[in-house]
Structure formats: C-alpha cells, structure tokens
Design a protein around this motif. Structure first.
Motif, PDB file in Angstrom:
ATOM      1  N   HIS A 193      -2.488  30.618 -26.213  1.00  0.00           N
ATOM      2  CA  HIS A 193      -2.103  29.453 -27.059  1.00  0.00           C
ATOM      3  C   HIS A 193      -1.544  28.339 -26.288  1.00  0.00           C
ATOM      4  N   GLU A 194      -1.976  26.981 -26.793  1.00  0.00           N
ATOM      5  CA  GLU A 194      -1.369  25.954 -25.545  1.00  0.00           C
ATOM      6  C   GLU A 194      -0.170  25.327 -26.245  1.00  0.00           C
ATOM      7  N   ASP A 248       1.652  22.313 -23.306  1.00  0.00           N
ATOM      8  CA  ASP A 248       1.100  22.639 -22.226  1.00  0.00           C
ATOM      9  C   ASP A 248       2.097  23.323 -21.152  1.00  0.00           C
ATOM     10  N   VAL A 249       1.572  23.964 -20.108  1.00  0.00           N
ATOM     11  CA  VAL A 249       2.678  24.561 -19.070  1.00  0.00           C
ATOM     12  C   VAL A 249       3.255  23.202 -18.671  1.00  0.00           C
ATOM     13  N   LYS A 250       4.773  23.484 -18.251  1.00  0.00           N
ATOM     14  CA  LYS A 250       5.686  22.296 -17.690  1.00  0.00           C
ATOM     15  C   LYS A 250       5.897  21.021 -18.525  1.00  0.00           C
ATOM     16  N   MET A 251       5.333  21.127 -19.646  1.00  0.00           N
ATOM     17  CA  MET A 251       5.343  20.087 -20.641  1.00  0.00           C
ATOM     18  C   MET A 251       6.303  20.436 -21.868  1.00  0.00           C
ATOM     19  N   LYS A 252       7.186  19.603 -22.208  1.00  0.00           N
ATOM     20  CA  LYS A 252       8.196  19.835 -23.408  1.00  0.00           C
ATOM     21  C   LYS A 252       8.380  18.637 -24.102  1.00  0.00           C
ATOM     22  N   LYS A 268       5.092  29.476 -17.530  1.00  0.00           N
ATOM     23  CA  LYS A 268       3.691  29.822 -17.709  1.00  0.00           C
ATOM     24  C   LYS A 268       3.057  29.564 -18.820  1.00  0.00           C
ATOM     25  N   LYS A 269       1.806  29.616 -19.182  1.00  0.00           N
ATOM     26  CA  LYS A 269       1.468  29.205 -20.398  1.00  0.00           C
ATOM     27  C   LYS A 269       1.846  30.260 -21.598  1.00  0.00           C
ATOM     28  N   CYS A 313      10.370  31.895 -32.742  1.00  0.00           N
ATOM     29  CA  CYS A 313       9.523  30.953 -31.687  1.00  0.00           C
ATOM     30  C   CYS A 313       8.064  31.165 -32.438  1.00  0.00           C
ATOM     31  N   ALA A 314       7.162  30.379 -32.075  1.00  0.00           N
ATOM     32  CA  ALA A 314       5.759  30.156 -32.666  1.00  0.00           C
ATOM     33  C   ALA A 314       4.803  29.681 -31.666  1.00  0.00           C
ATOM     34  N   SER A 315       3.690  30.214 -31.895  1.00  0.00           N
ATOM     35  CA  SER A 315       2.623  29.372 -30.874  1.00  0.00           C
ATOM     36  C   SER A 315       1.558  29.095 -31.927  1.00  0.00           C
TER      37      SER A 315
END
Lengths: 112, 113
Positions: B29-30, B51-55, B70-71, B91-93
């Motif tokens: 999941h992204e 996305d990875v490294k995005m917040k 990591k993803k 936590c959720a995805s």
C-alpha cells in the motif's frame, strides 16, 4: 476543512428495534463517506462505503448531499451489532493528497 | 488478506523518554496513517504518508514525528513522551486498488507515567 460529526456517544436500543446512527459532514467538494466498525477486542474495519450502495450485515447508509448526512440504518438490531461505529470522510488534502477524517464515534448497545 | 502489524500491543514508558512505534503492512500500500484513539474524541490523525520518504501532518502532529524509509514500514516517534500522550495508537494503510479502504493494525496501548 473537512469535518465529521456524530452527535451521539451512546445509542441503546432493544433487540429487534430499528437503529439509526447519525453522521453529518462538512466538506466543500465531493466527499467519499465510510462507516467503520470496531467490535470488542477486534481491530477497526470497514463496514460500508457510500459509493458501493450495498447492504452489509443488514446495514445501509445513504449519502444525502442536501443535508450533508450519511446516517447508518438497520431495520432490526441484533445483539451482535453491539460495537463502536465511526463515520469517516475521505477528501483532498491541501497538497492534493487524500486525507481521512473520522468522527468521534457512537457506541451502539443492543439490549437483549 | 491485508495484514497490518504493530510492534507492541502494550507499552509503558516514562515521561521524557523517546518512544518508537512501528507499523508494517504487507500489501504494498502506498498510503499509511497514524491515529490516536481516545474515548469521546474518536480517531484523530497524527501523520500520514503517501509514499516512501514523504509525510504530511495530520490534525494533531505536535509532539510527534514520523519516518518512512521503506514502503511497508511507517514509524511514529514521540521525541519526549508526556503523560498527555497516553493513548491507543492505531496504524492504517490504504491503496487506490482497494478503493482507499483503510486497513487497521491491532493498536498499541501506550501509557506514559
């Protein structure tokens, strides 16, 4: 800004009685609405979403854009429906990314 | 079947400690999210990542930070725990392929003394 309001913290009904859990929202665009449920000692899970227009476990919910509501209904409550119910709205974040806002939840207690 | 796991079910920490909560999902999941769940307040979004490294900050980011190297992994960090951060953390995805349905972990009950 997006907001979800669930006015009732607790709703107690007798088994076999109709149930209506209220949800009102505030959002300037076209929202996507969900109902999530959390049974005792279980993780939160999706119950239904407005775009599916389906009935799950006897529950239905209709999006009323005029009244900005998405109330959850069931004609005859069962004891196993006792749980915490959250209404949620998915809208666009300021950066264009998806953001989900949950309401404060309504605890449904079905009395045998 | 989507699985979202969280590193601890129960955690007790002292005021001022640095706390790490980890979340792992196995469905590529992204989007990943951290919420806190408090009676009468419902779920409040702390941070999310698309996305990875995005917040992105959620509604209550103060006192928290996140990391997504990591993803599949999304970490929540309490830089200096305080008693008002005692809560249930979820936590959720989600992903576009599942129509953005949020899949939740079992939660971590954090107590800060």
């Amino acid at each position: 800004a997006q907001r979800v309001t669930q006015p009732e913290k607790l709703l107690s009904v007798f088994k076999g009685a109709p149930v209506e859990l209220k949800c009102n929202y505030s959002y300037s665009g076209s929202p996507e609405l969900f109902w999530y449920v959390q049974y005792s000692r279980q993780r939160l899970q999706l119950l239904l979403r407005h775009i599916s227009r389906e009935s799950i476990k006897g529950f239905t919910a209709d999006l009323n854009k005029g009244e900005t509501s998405f109330h959850l209904k069931k004609p005859f409550a069962q004891e196993e429906d006792s749980a915490m119910y959250y209404c949620a709205l998915r809208g666009s974040h300021s950066g264009g990314y998806q953001k989900v806002t949950f309401g404060t939840g309504t605890k449904l207690q079905v009395i045998p | 079947d989507v699985k979202v796991t969280q590193s601890s079910r129960y955690l007790v920490k002292r005021t001022g400690e640095k706390v790490f909560l980890e979340c792992v999902q196995d469905m590529d999941h992204e989007n990943m999210f951290w919420y806190r769940q408090d009676p009468g307040l419902g779920l409040r979004l702390i941070y999310f990542s698309y996305d990875v490294k995005m917040k992105e900050k959620g509604d209550i980011p103060e006192g928290y930070s996140v990391s997504r190297e990591k993803k599949e992994r999304f970490s929540l960090i309490l830089e200096s725990a305080s008693t008002n951060q005692t809560s249930m953390y979820l936590c959720a995805s989600s992903a576009v392929e599942s129509n953005y349905e949020q899949y939740f972990g079992p939660g971590t009950r954090l107590t800060v003394t």
